[in-house]
Scaffold this motif. Sequence first.
Motif, PDB file in Angstrom:
ATOM      1  N   ILE A   1      40.783  -1.412  13.898  1.00 47.93           N
ATOM      2  CA  ILE A   1      40.642  -0.905  12.843  1.00 47.93           C
ATOM      3  C   ILE A   1      41.834  -1.943  12.530  1.00 47.93           C
ATOM      4  O   ILE A   1      41.717  -2.356  11.554  1.00 47.93           O
ATOM      5  N   VAL A   2      43.005  -2.174  13.716  1.00 49.91           N
ATOM      6  CA  VAL A   2      43.932  -2.962  13.338  1.00 49.91           C
ATOM      7  C   VAL A   2      43.607  -4.209  13.737  1.00 49.91           C
ATOM      8  O   VAL A   2      45.319  -5.056  13.785  1.00 49.91           O
ATOM      9  N   GLY A   3      42.790  -4.951  14.211  1.00 45.91           N
ATOM     10  CA  GLY A   3      42.712  -6.326  14.483  1.00 45.91           C
ATOM     11  C   GLY A   3      42.505  -6.740  15.739  1.00 45.91           C
ATOM     12  O   GLY A   3      42.519  -7.539  15.890  1.00 45.91           O
ATOM     13  N   ARG A   4      42.504  -5.425  16.531  1.00 47.93           N
ATOM     14  CA  ARG A   4      43.372  -5.995  17.961  1.00 47.93           C
ATOM     15  C   ARG A   4      41.517  -6.375  18.684  1.00 47.93           C
ATOM     16  O   ARG A   4      41.538  -7.355  19.509  1.00 47.93           O
ATOM     17  N   ILE A   5      41.031  -5.943  18.264  1.00 49.37           N
ATOM     18  CA  ILE A   5      38.807  -6.051  18.634  1.00 49.37           C
ATOM     19  C   ILE A   5      38.217  -6.272  17.512  1.00 49.37           C
ATOM     20  O   ILE A   5      38.172  -5.726  16.931  1.00 49.37           O
ATOM     21  N   GLU A   6      37.887  -7.264  17.310  1.00 49.14           N
ATOM     22  CA  GLU A   6      36.696  -7.763  16.380  1.00 49.14           C
ATOM     23  C   GLU A   6      35.488  -7.381  17.327  1.00 49.14           C
ATOM     24  O   GLU A   6      34.573  -7.397  17.911  1.00 49.14           O
ATOM     25  N   ILE A   7      34.540  -7.149  15.628  1.00 47.15           N
ATOM     26  CA  ILE A   7      33.625  -6.315  15.754  1.00 47.15           C
ATOM     27  C   ILE A   7      32.688  -7.470  15.704  1.00 47.15           C
ATOM     28  O   ILE A   7      33.138  -8.158  14.257  1.00 47.15           O
ATOM     29  N   PRO A   8      31.378  -7.982  16.624  1.00 43.67           N
ATOM     30  CA  PRO A   8      30.770  -8.901  15.957  1.00 43.67           C
ATOM     31  C   PRO A   8      29.519  -8.559  15.017  1.00 43.67           C
ATOM     32  O   PRO A   8      29.017  -7.477  15.227  1.00 43.67           O
ATOM     33  N   ALA A   9      29.329 -10.268  13.863  1.00 41.30           N
ATOM     34  CA  ALA A   9      28.526  -9.552  13.659  1.00 41.30           C
ATOM     35  C   ALA A   9      26.834  -8.913  13.121  1.00 41.30           C
ATOM     36  O   ALA A   9      26.605  -8.419  13.030  1.00 41.30           O
ATOM     37  N   GLU A  10      27.057  -9.460  14.519  1.00 44.82           N
ATOM     38  CA  GLU A  10      25.588  -9.070  14.865  1.00 44.82           C
ATOM     39  C   GLU A  10      25.739  -7.972  16.186  1.00 44.82           C
ATOM     40  O   GLU A  10      25.873  -8.214  17.339  1.00 44.82           O
ATOM     41  N   ARG A  11      24.803  -7.445  15.759  1.00 46.16           N
ATOM     42  CA  ARG A  11      24.466  -6.013  17.161  1.00 46.16           C
ATOM     43  C   ARG A  11      23.368  -5.407  17.421  1.00 46.16           C
ATOM     44  O   ARG A  11      22.518  -5.267  17.056  1.00 46.16           O
TER      45      ARG A  11
ATOM     46  N   GLN B   1      37.154   6.669  23.154  1.00 46.09           N
ATOM     47  CA  GLN B   1      36.633   5.699  22.180  1.00 46.09           C
ATOM     48  C   GLN B   1      37.207   5.696  20.511  1.00 46.09           C
ATOM     49  O   GLN B   1      37.435   4.957  20.306  1.00 46.09           O
ATOM     50  N   ALA B   2      38.670   6.281  20.685  1.00 49.99           N
ATOM     51  CA  ALA B   2      39.699   6.181  19.948  1.00 49.99           C
ATOM     52  C   ALA B   2      40.766   5.726  19.702  1.00 49.99           C
ATOM     53  O   ALA B   2      40.435   4.648  18.510  1.00 49.99           O
ATOM     54  N   TRP B   3      40.931   5.741  20.915  1.00 51.91           N
ATOM     55  CA  TRP B   3      41.674   4.293  20.806  1.00 51.91           C
ATOM     56  C   TRP B   3      40.668   2.476  20.734  1.00 51.91           C
ATOM     57  O   TRP B   3      41.749   2.076  19.699  1.00 51.91           O
ATOM     58  N   TYR B   4      39.486   2.641  21.205  1.00 50.76           N
ATOM     59  CA  TYR B   4      38.466   1.413  20.948  1.00 50.76           C
ATOM     60  C   TYR B   4      38.263   1.256  19.538  1.00 50.76           C
ATOM     61  O   TYR B   4      38.844   0.098  18.652  1.00 50.76           O
ATOM     62  N   ALA B   5      38.020   2.105  19.014  1.00 54.73           N
ATOM     63  CA  ALA B   5      38.011   2.095  17.135  1.00 54.73           C
ATOM     64  C   ALA B   5      39.752   1.958  16.677  1.00 54.73           C
ATOM     65  O   ALA B   5      39.161   1.022  15.733  1.00 54.73           O
ATOM     66  N   ARG B   6      40.551   2.038  17.588  1.00 58.40           N
ATOM     67  CA  ARG B   6      42.183   2.176  16.214  1.00 58.40           C
ATOM     68  C   ARG B   6      42.069   0.627  16.548  1.00 58.40           C
ATOM     69  O   ARG B   6      42.585  -0.709  15.768  1.00 58.40           O
TER      70      ARG B   6
END
Length: 79
Positions: free
Chosen positions: A69-79, A61-66
């Motif tokens: 944070i650094v922009g490697r994964i985009e969190i969708p606007a619709e969750r 989870q910490a790696w995913y959150a990291r």
Amino acid sequence: IVLSTGYLHSFPFLEDKLKLKTKNRLWIDNCYKGIFWNDNPRLMYIGMQDQWLTLNMFDAQAWYARDAIVGRIEIPAER
């Protein structure tokens, strides 16, 4: 970043509207991917799942959150 261990979730330092209101469980309501608070995805709850999943899952989870944070994964606007 706050790392805690224990059996009871308590967040006295957060405003009520930001507090996770759940007991230990396998899936956390109101959190995208069980991590990102739906109302404010900059707030991340890591390690809130039931304790038998322990530190390996929390590391993932910490790696995913990291990566978010650094922009490697985009969190969708619709969750």
